[in-house]
Scaffold this motif. Structure first.
Motif, PDB file in Angstrom:
ATOM      1  N   GLN A 130      89.754  95.367  30.912  1.00  0.00           N
ATOM      2  CA  GLN A 130      89.452  96.802  30.998  1.00  0.00           C
ATOM      3  C   GLN A 130      88.128  97.119  30.315  1.00  0.00           C
ATOM      4  O   GLN A 130      87.297  97.845  30.854  1.00  0.00           O
ATOM      5  CB  GLN A 130      90.585  97.618  30.350  1.00  0.00           C
ATOM      6  CG  GLN A 130      91.885  97.552  31.133  1.00  0.00           C
ATOM      7  CD  GLN A 130      91.785  98.282  32.447  1.00  0.00           C
ATOM      8  OE1 GLN A 130      91.352  99.430  32.507  1.00  0.00           O
ATOM      9  NE2 GLN A 130      92.163  97.616  33.526  1.00  0.00           N
ATOM     10  N   ALA A 133      85.320  95.585  32.411  1.00  0.00           N
ATOM     11  CA  ALA A 133      85.019  96.358  33.616  1.00  0.00           C
ATOM     12  C   ALA A 133      84.199  97.589  33.240  1.00  0.00           C
ATOM     13  O   ALA A 133      83.215  97.929  33.897  1.00  0.00           O
ATOM     14  CB  ALA A 133      86.313  96.760  34.328  1.00  0.00           C
ATOM     15  N   ALA A 134      84.609  98.258  32.162  1.00  0.00           N
ATOM     16  CA  ALA A 134      83.878  99.453  31.730  1.00  0.00           C
ATOM     17  C   ALA A 134      82.445  99.096  31.347  1.00  0.00           C
ATOM     18  O   ALA A 134      81.495  99.778  31.732  1.00  0.00           O
ATOM     19  CB  ALA A 134      84.603 100.106  30.555  1.00  0.00           C
ATOM     20  N   MET A 139      78.995 101.310  30.750  1.00  0.00           N
ATOM     21  CA  MET A 139      79.531 102.148  29.678  1.00  0.00           C
ATOM     22  C   MET A 139      79.306 101.462  28.332  1.00  0.00           C
ATOM     23  O   MET A 139      79.447 100.252  28.219  1.00  0.00           O
ATOM     24  CB  MET A 139      81.025 102.416  29.902  1.00  0.00           C
ATOM     25  CG  MET A 139      81.287 103.215  31.175  1.00  0.00           C
ATOM     26  SD  MET A 139      83.038 103.348  31.596  1.00  0.00           S
ATOM     27  CE  MET A 139      83.507 104.721  30.605  1.00  0.00           C
ATOM     28  N   TYR A 141      80.272 100.866  24.222  1.00  0.00           N
ATOM     29  CA  TYR A 141      81.564 100.602  23.577  1.00  0.00           C
ATOM     30  C   TYR A 141      82.352 101.884  23.293  1.00  0.00           C
ATOM     31  O   TYR A 141      83.532 102.007  23.631  1.00  0.00           O
ATOM     32  CB  TYR A 141      81.327  99.827  22.277  1.00  0.00           C
ATOM     33  CG  TYR A 141      82.577  99.552  21.485  1.00  0.00           C
ATOM     34  CD1 TYR A 141      83.414  98.496  21.823  1.00  0.00           C
ATOM     35  CD2 TYR A 141      82.929 100.371  20.410  1.00  0.00           C
ATOM     36  CE1 TYR A 141      84.562  98.243  21.101  1.00  0.00           C
ATOM     37  CE2 TYR A 141      84.082 100.122  19.695  1.00  0.00           C
ATOM     38  CZ  TYR A 141      84.895  99.068  20.033  1.00  0.00           C
ATOM     39  OH  TYR A 141      86.040  98.838  19.314  1.00  0.00           O
ATOM     40  N   GLY A 142      81.684 102.868  22.675  1.00  0.00           N
ATOM     41  CA  GLY A 142      82.381 104.096  22.295  1.00  0.00           C
ATOM     42  C   GLY A 142      82.928 104.846  23.493  1.00  0.00           C
ATOM     43  O   GLY A 142      84.068 105.313  23.480  1.00  0.00           O
ATOM     44  N   LEU A 143      82.115 104.945  24.525  1.00  0.00           N
ATOM     45  CA  LEU A 143      82.546 105.655  25.736  1.00  0.00           C
ATOM     46  C   LEU A 143      83.705 104.914  26.397  1.00  0.00           C
ATOM     47  O   LEU A 143      84.705 105.520  26.804  1.00  0.00           O
ATOM     48  CB  LEU A 143      81.356 105.767  26.701  1.00  0.00           C
ATOM     49  CG  LEU A 143      81.605 106.519  28.012  1.00  0.00           C
ATOM     50  CD1 LEU A 143      81.891 107.998  27.739  1.00  0.00           C
ATOM     51  CD2 LEU A 143      80.412 106.394  28.960  1.00  0.00           C
ATOM     52  N   ARG A 147      87.248 106.667  26.976  1.00  0.00           N
ATOM     53  CA  ARG A 147      87.626 107.042  28.338  1.00  0.00           C
ATOM     54  C   ARG A 147      88.600 106.045  28.967  1.00  0.00           C
ATOM     55  O   ARG A 147      89.380 106.404  29.844  1.00  0.00           O
ATOM     56  CB  ARG A 147      86.384 107.133  29.229  1.00  0.00           C
ATOM     57  CG  ARG A 147      85.387 108.178  28.815  1.00  0.00           C
ATOM     58  CD  ARG A 147      85.798 109.553  29.240  1.00  0.00           C
ATOM     59  NE  ARG A 147      86.157 109.604  30.644  1.00  0.00           N
ATOM     60  CZ  ARG A 147      86.647 110.691  31.227  1.00  0.00           C
ATOM     61  NH1 ARG A 147      86.816 111.798  30.547  1.00  0.00           N
ATOM     62  NH2 ARG A 147      86.961 110.667  32.500  1.00  0.00           N
ATOM     63  N   ILE A 148      88.504 104.767  28.576  1.00  0.00           N
ATOM     64  CA  ILE A 148      89.265 103.739  29.294  1.00  0.00           C
ATOM     65  C   ILE A 148      90.363 103.122  28.418  1.00  0.00           C
ATOM     66  O   ILE A 148      91.531 103.095  28.802  1.00  0.00           O
ATOM     67  CB  ILE A 148      88.315 102.617  29.797  1.00  0.00           C
ATOM     68  CG1 ILE A 148      87.176 103.220  30.631  1.00  0.00           C
ATOM     69  CG2 ILE A 148      89.088 101.567  30.579  1.00  0.00           C
ATOM     70  CD1 ILE A 148      87.612 103.992  31.854  1.00  0.00           C
ATOM     71  N   PRO A 151      93.024 105.945  26.146  1.00  0.00           N
ATOM     72  CA  PRO A 151      94.044 106.639  26.947  1.00  0.00           C
ATOM     73  C   PRO A 151      95.176 105.706  27.388  1.00  0.00           C
ATOM     74  O   PRO A 151      96.330 106.115  27.466  1.00  0.00           O
ATOM     75  CB  PRO A 151      93.272 107.159  28.161  1.00  0.00           C
ATOM     76  CG  PRO A 151      91.860 107.234  27.724  1.00  0.00           C
ATOM     77  CD  PRO A 151      91.676 106.122  26.729  1.00  0.00           C
ATOM     78  N   GLN A 152      94.826 104.444  27.655  1.00  0.00           N
ATOM     79  CA  GLN A 152      95.880 103.497  28.042  1.00  0.00           C
ATOM     80  C   GLN A 152      96.680 103.062  26.830  1.00  0.00           C
ATOM     81  O   GLN A 152      97.900 102.896  26.907  1.00  0.00           O
ATOM     82  CB  GLN A 152      95.263 102.276  28.720  1.00  0.00           C
ATOM     83  CG  GLN A 152      94.629 102.593  30.052  1.00  0.00           C
ATOM     84  CD  GLN A 152      94.042 101.346  30.684  1.00  0.00           C
ATOM     85  OE1 GLN A 152      94.749 100.382  30.966  1.00  0.00           O
ATOM     86  NE2 GLN A 152      92.742 101.353  30.904  1.00  0.00           N
TER      87      GLN A 152
ATOM     88  N   GLU B  83      72.774  97.608  22.022  1.00  0.00           N
ATOM     89  CA  GLU B  83      73.908  97.867  22.912  1.00  0.00           C
ATOM     90  C   GLU B  83      73.508  98.863  24.000  1.00  0.00           C
ATOM     91  O   GLU B  83      73.895  98.740  25.155  1.00  0.00           O
ATOM     92  CB  GLU B  83      75.065  98.431  22.081  1.00  0.00           C
ATOM     93  CG  GLU B  83      76.389  98.388  22.799  1.00  0.00           C
ATOM     94  CD  GLU B  83      77.243  99.610  22.540  1.00  0.00           C
ATOM     95  OE1 GLU B  83      76.885 100.438  21.680  1.00  0.00           O
ATOM     96  OE2 GLU B  83      78.266  99.748  23.223  1.00  0.00           O
ATOM     97  N   PHE B  97      85.719  91.675  39.704  1.00  0.00           N
ATOM     98  CA  PHE B  97      86.442  90.670  38.938  1.00  0.00           C
ATOM     99  C   PHE B  97      87.564  90.031  39.757  1.00  0.00           C
ATOM    100  O   PHE B  97      88.103  90.638  40.679  1.00  0.00           O
ATOM    101  CB  PHE B  97      87.056  91.298  37.686  1.00  0.00           C
ATOM    102  CG  PHE B  97      86.040  91.840  36.720  1.00  0.00           C
ATOM    103  CD1 PHE B  97      85.583  91.081  35.658  1.00  0.00           C
ATOM    104  CD2 PHE B  97      85.538  93.132  36.872  1.00  0.00           C
ATOM    105  CE1 PHE B  97      84.650  91.579  34.771  1.00  0.00           C
ATOM    106  CE2 PHE B  97      84.608  93.645  35.988  1.00  0.00           C
ATOM    107  CZ  PHE B  97      84.164  92.864  34.927  1.00  0.00           C
ATOM    108  N   HIS B 105      95.069 104.076  34.712  1.00  0.00           N
ATOM    109  CA  HIS B 105      95.418 105.478  34.455  1.00  0.00           C
ATOM    110  C   HIS B 105      94.574 106.433  35.275  1.00  0.00           C
ATOM    111  O   HIS B 105      94.649 107.641  35.066  1.00  0.00           O
ATOM    112  CB  HIS B 105      95.278 105.780  32.960  1.00  0.00           C
ATOM    113  CG  HIS B 105      93.880 105.574  32.432  1.00  0.00           C
ATOM    114  ND1 HIS B 105      93.186 104.394  32.608  1.00  0.00           N
ATOM    115  CD2 HIS B 105      93.054 106.386  31.759  1.00  0.00           C
ATOM    116  CE1 HIS B 105      91.988 104.502  32.046  1.00  0.00           C
ATOM    117  NE2 HIS B 105      91.882 105.704  31.519  1.00  0.00           N
TER     118      HIS B 105
END
Lengths: 255, 254
Positions: A130, A133-134, A139, A141-143, A147-148, A151-152, B83, B97, B105
């Motif tokens: 996850q 993929a982000a 994206m 790290y923080g975002l 967001r990903i 929440p999960q 980063e 992937f 979600h």
């Protein structure tokens, strides 16, 4: 006489009950926020962050909650050299007594140490793919966390969080010791005026049981909704009614 | 020279004592589809993960559109980039992937529009219009509001392809995109990929699907034990592979 306390609590008692509930809610919110922060620090690349997180948990899980409550309320201002715990905190329409502020803070900080492990386990349970993929979508790290992953992770965190809140509801009774007029303080003062331990202590136990039982139902409803959305379903109106009705009818038929 | 999208020069990568990549060099031109084949453990997945810096390279350099990936030149040394700029570089490198990695979600459409909104700053309406167009293109117009848990593997992988297309990347990396799929649904994913290849998307595909290679690849690269041992057109690999290892490998998968 116990039935008087159980069935006809007075106005003052209800104020105390309300205080128990909002103290528990605010302290739990603080605990969750601190827990998330400490969990993220624990997973940080920077060693000082991990150290701070580790020392925090080490101290607050390793010492009695009652000691922490006394220390925060009586000792924090002196230790810090500035007024962290005010004599009273004005919040527009109403104000909070300093003991309540100190008590909430102590309960919240203590809770954060326990929440850290729960939050970390939740984050760890999310597949590494996850985050990858982000990141592959650009994206940071923080975002990606916000967001990903979180929440999960929340779905994993919520059941144990519910149990923590159940504990929190009961732990508020310790604040009686620093003079917060919550539910147990009301009972204790009633008892010392009347010397009717059975009435007052059984009465207050009954009301704690009411609070934790109500919470159990709320928790079950939240978990059911989570399970449904995990399966990719939203509950229809009919299913919502049924979800509420099932425990009620089970209770009725059990009688 | 101008239309080289991805250039890898003498890339080395080790995991502890194990050297996984022992000097891999490869140029991929614009509009080109390159398939990387090779036995497991040959380093092909590690190699494409280096291209978007999901793995740090230990030696050599990778550029995408002329930009050095993951590192900054500092004097005569390379230091890891911030980063923020690594994230910016990744926006132009799509990745699909093996295990899809859809966000469970979020609905199919939400999966597709998440990064365009959050990373590229597109408006929700703009991103959604484009997202619906992309989901239609991969044959999933009727699944926009469906959660990944309710989609078949083939459908999930097609959503994942739409998700990476939504960033309008210069290059898409495919990491064994069909090896986690049931045989009967690999076709639907491969045909989406073939279409993309024919439309001129630049793609690097780690795969064992030689049928796809024959249909869509401009070039096939055979890796073994951390190096590229043979390179050529798909026909070359079907008709006259030179290397003994290549012959052995092909005889096993064909």
């Amino acid at each position: 006489m116990v039935w008087v306390r159980v069935a006809h609590p007075d106005h003052v008692f209800f104020l105390a009950l309300t205080r128990t509930v909002y103290v528990a809610v605010i302290a739990q919110v603080i605990g969750v926020l601190l827990g998330v922060a400490a969990a993220l620090m624990r997973m940080s690349k920077a060693a000082p962050m991990r150290l701070i997180s580790g020392v925090y948990v080490w101290i607050f899980r390793g010492t009695p909650l009652l000691v922490q409550i006394f220390f925060v309320y009586y000792g924090a201002n002196e230790l810090l050299g500035f007024t962290l715990i005010p004599n009273s905190l004005g919040l527009g329409l109403f104000s909070l007594d300093g003991a309540i502020v100190g008590g909430i803070l102590a309960l919240g900080i203590n809770e954060g140490a326990y929440m850290r492990e729960i939050v970390r386990a939740g984050i760890d349970s999310i597949d590494k793919g996850q985050m990858e993929a982000a990141k592959s979508l650009g994206m940071r790290y923080g975002l990606a966390m916000r967001r990903i992953v979180l929440p999960q992770a929340a779905r994993v965190i919520i059941p144990p969080l519910g149990n923590e809140f159940n504990n929190m509801l009961k732990n508020t009774s310790l604040l009686f010791a620093i003079g917060v007029y919550e539910m147990f303080a009301d009972a204790e003062i009633g008892y010392s005026n009347s010397f009717q331990p059975v009435e007052y202590f059984l009465g207050v136990a009954f009301w704690y049981l009411v609070l934790t039982t109500v919470w159990t139902f709320i928790q079950a409803a939240i978990e059911r909704k989570l399970a449904a959305s995990e399966r990719g379903e939203e509950l229809s109106f009919f299913e919502r009614v049924q979800a509420v009705w099932n425990p009620v009818s089970a209770w009725r038929s059990a009688r | 020279m101008t239309d080289v999208v991805m250039r890898a020069e003498d890339v080395h990568k080790r995991f502890g004592r194990l050297e996984v990549l022992k000097g891999v060099s490869l140029d991929v031109q614009q509009r080109e589809t390159v398939c990387i084949i090779g036995p497991s453990g040959s380093g092909k997945t590690t190699f494409i993960r280096c291209i978007n810096h999901l793995e740090k390279v230990d030696g050599g350099r990778i550029t995408v559109n002329g930009q050095l990936i993951g590192y900054r030149q500092k004097g005569d040394k390379l230091v890891e980039d911030s980063e923020k700029s690594i994230a910016r570089q990744r926006t132009q490198i799509g990745m699909v992937f093996q295990r899809f990695n859809l966000f469970p979600h979020k609905t199919a459409l939400e999966n597709v529009i998440e990064a365009p909104i959050q990373v590229l700053g597109q408006s929700r309406d703009q991103a959604a219009a484009e997202g619906i167009r992309l989901l239609t293109r991969v044959g999933l117009a009727d699944k926009t509001d469906t959660y990944p848990g309710k989609l078949s593997g083939g459908q999930q992988q097609r959503v994942a392809i739409a998700r990476s297309l939504a960033m309008k990347p210069a290059l898409i990396l495919f990491d064994e995109p069909t090896s986690a799929l049931d045989p009967e649904v690999t076709g639907e994913v491969l045909s989406v990929m073939e279409e993309l290849a024919h439309e001129g998307m630049t793609m690097i595909v780690v795969t064992h699907e030689m049928g796809f290679a024959r249909e869509a690849a401009d070039r096939v690269v055979m890796m073994d034990e951390g190096v590229i041992i043979e390179e050529g057109t798909p026909e070359h690999f079907f008709q006259a592979p030179e290397h003994e290892r290549t012959k052995q490998f092909l005889s096993k998968i064909l």
